[in-house]
Enzyme design. Structure first.
Site, mmCIF file in Angstrom:
data_model
loop_
_atom_site.group_PDB
_atom_site.id
_atom_site.type_symbol
_atom_site.label_atom_id
_atom_site.label_comp_id
_atom_site.label_asym_id
_atom_site.label_seq_id
_atom_site.Cartn_x
_atom_site.Cartn_y
_atom_site.Cartn_z
ATOM 1 N N ASP A 88 0.880 -1.184 0.000
ATOM 2 C CA ASP A 88 0.000 0.000 0.000
ATOM 3 C C ASP A 88 0.904 1.217 0.000
ATOM 4 O OD1 ASP A 88 -2.288 1.872 0.586
ATOM 5 O OD2 ASP A 88 -3.346 -0.016 0.908
ATOM 6 N N HIS A 135 -12.654 -0.993 -7.328
ATOM 7 C CA HIS A 135 -13.914 -0.226 -7.315
ATOM 8 C C HIS A 135 -13.689 1.270 -7.035
ATOM 9 C CE1 HIS A 135 -14.743 -1.081 -2.726
ATOM 10 N NE2 HIS A 135 -13.839 -0.144 -2.889
HETATM 11 C C1 LIG Z 1 -11.014 0.486 -0.435
HETATM 12 S S1 LIG Z 1 -9.399 0.225 0.250
HETATM 13 C C2 LIG Z 1 -9.307 -1.556 0.297
HETATM 14 C C3 LIG Z 1 -8.329 -2.053 1.318
HETATM 15 C C4 LIG Z 1 -8.220 -3.579 1.443
HETATM 16 N N1 LIG Z 1 -7.755 -4.184 0.198
HETATM 17 C C5 LIG Z 1 -9.520 -4.192 1.874
HETATM 18 O O1 LIG Z 1 -9.983 -5.133 1.221
HETATM 19 O O2 LIG Z 1 -10.103 -3.760 2.878
HETATM 20 C C6 LIG Z 1 -8.342 0.641 -1.136
HETATM 21 C C7 LIG Z 1 -6.872 0.610 -0.790
HETATM 22 O O3 LIG Z 1 -6.105 0.978 -1.957
HETATM 23 C C8 LIG Z 1 -4.994 1.710 -1.497
HETATM 24 N N2 LIG Z 1 -4.420 2.499 -2.583
HETATM 25 C C9 LIG Z 1 -4.928 3.604 -3.183
HETATM 26 N N3 LIG Z 1 -4.103 4.064 -4.117
HETATM 27 C C10 LIG Z 1 -3.035 3.224 -4.123
HETATM 28 C C11 LIG Z 1 -1.831 3.179 -4.893
HETATM 29 N N4 LIG Z 1 -1.586 4.084 -5.847
HETATM 30 N N5 LIG Z 1 -0.973 2.178 -4.654
HETATM 31 C C12 LIG Z 1 -1.225 1.245 -3.695
HETATM 32 N N6 LIG Z 1 -2.341 1.240 -2.932
HETATM 33 C C13 LIG Z 1 -3.231 2.222 -3.149
HETATM 34 C C14 LIG Z 1 -5.586 2.581 -0.400
HETATM 35 O O4 LIG Z 1 -4.603 3.166 0.432
HETATM 36 C C15 LIG Z 1 -6.486 1.590 0.306
HETATM 37 O O5 LIG Z 1 -5.824 0.907 1.327
#
Ligand SMILES: C[S@@+](CC[C@H](N)C(=O)[O-])C[C@H]1O[C@@H](n2cnc3c(N)ncnc32)[C@H](O)[C@@H]1O
Length: 181
Positions: A88, A135
């Site tokens: 992340d 999503h």
């Molecule tokens: C809706 S959350 C889902 C978290 C986890 N996978 C779950 O199932 O609960 C989306 C995740 O994508 C991460 N994220 C957003 N942009 C990102 C990037 N450019 N690279 C890596 N992670 C990213 C966010 O920090 C967040 O933790």
């Protein structure tokens, strides 16, 4: 554009949600804490809807956009033959390894900061998991995220996507549709 959204409007920013959170680390951590409140039923569904137990011993699962590792923790406890790399943004994973509960074998759940809009650094894992990640993004960004995995995929590697599928607009009750969207 990912930066033209209700979130951007509400926060008076021209950044996309995650760029904005990156600039507000306390809010990024709060967002991660909210993610970790996911329902046990949803985690159980993930652990039963894919044959994790059939993966060879010592297989690696890369949990792309895995927040502070709540999903990997859950799977690590159920499938002791697997190791997990949670990826992340740096401000999200900061300190996460130290906060893993005692019940999790820390040797099997690791964290690396990685921006999924750049090439996947972990080569040859058995599974690349994206749970509730795509999503957040329009199709063109999802394509970019998935393409960034391609050079790291070995033969037989799996990309496991757990997410909502949206029905066509107007095909379900308005309240249900509002909640989903
Ligand atoms: C809706 S959350 C889902 C978290 C986890 N996978 C779950 O199932 O609960 C989306 C995740 O994508 C991460 N994220 C957003 N942009 C990102 C990037 N450019 N690279 C890596 N992670 C990213 C966010 O920090 C967040 O933790």
């Amino acid at each position: 554009m990912a930066n033209i959204s209700g979130y951007a409007l509400a926060n008076a920013t021209s950044l996309n949600t995650f760029q904005f959170l990156s600039q507000h680390p306390a809010r990024a951590q709060r967002f991660a804490a909210a993610m970790a409140t996911t329902s046990p039923a949803s985690l159980d569904a993930l652990s039963t809807h894919f044959e994790w137990a059939q993966l060879p011993a010592n297989s690696t699962v890369v949990d792309v956009g895995g927040s502070r590792g709540h999903v990997s923790q859950h799977l690590a406890q159920k499938f002791p033959q697997l190791s997990f790399i949670v990826q992340d943004l740096p401000e999200v994973i900061e300190g996460a390894k130290d906060k893993l509960p005692e019940t999790v074998d820390k040797g099997r759940v690791d964290f690396i900061a990685h921006d999924m809009f750049t090439a996947q650094p972990v080569q040859g894992a058995a599974v690349y998991l994206l749970r509730y990640v795509l999503h957040d993004w329009q199709d063109k960004y999802c394509i970019e995220i998935l393409r960034n995995l391609i050079p790291s995929l070995k033969a037989g590697a799996k990309v496991v996507i757990r997410d909502h599928l949206l029905p066509e607009p107007g095909t379900m009750a308005l309240l249900q549709e509002m909640q989903m969207r």
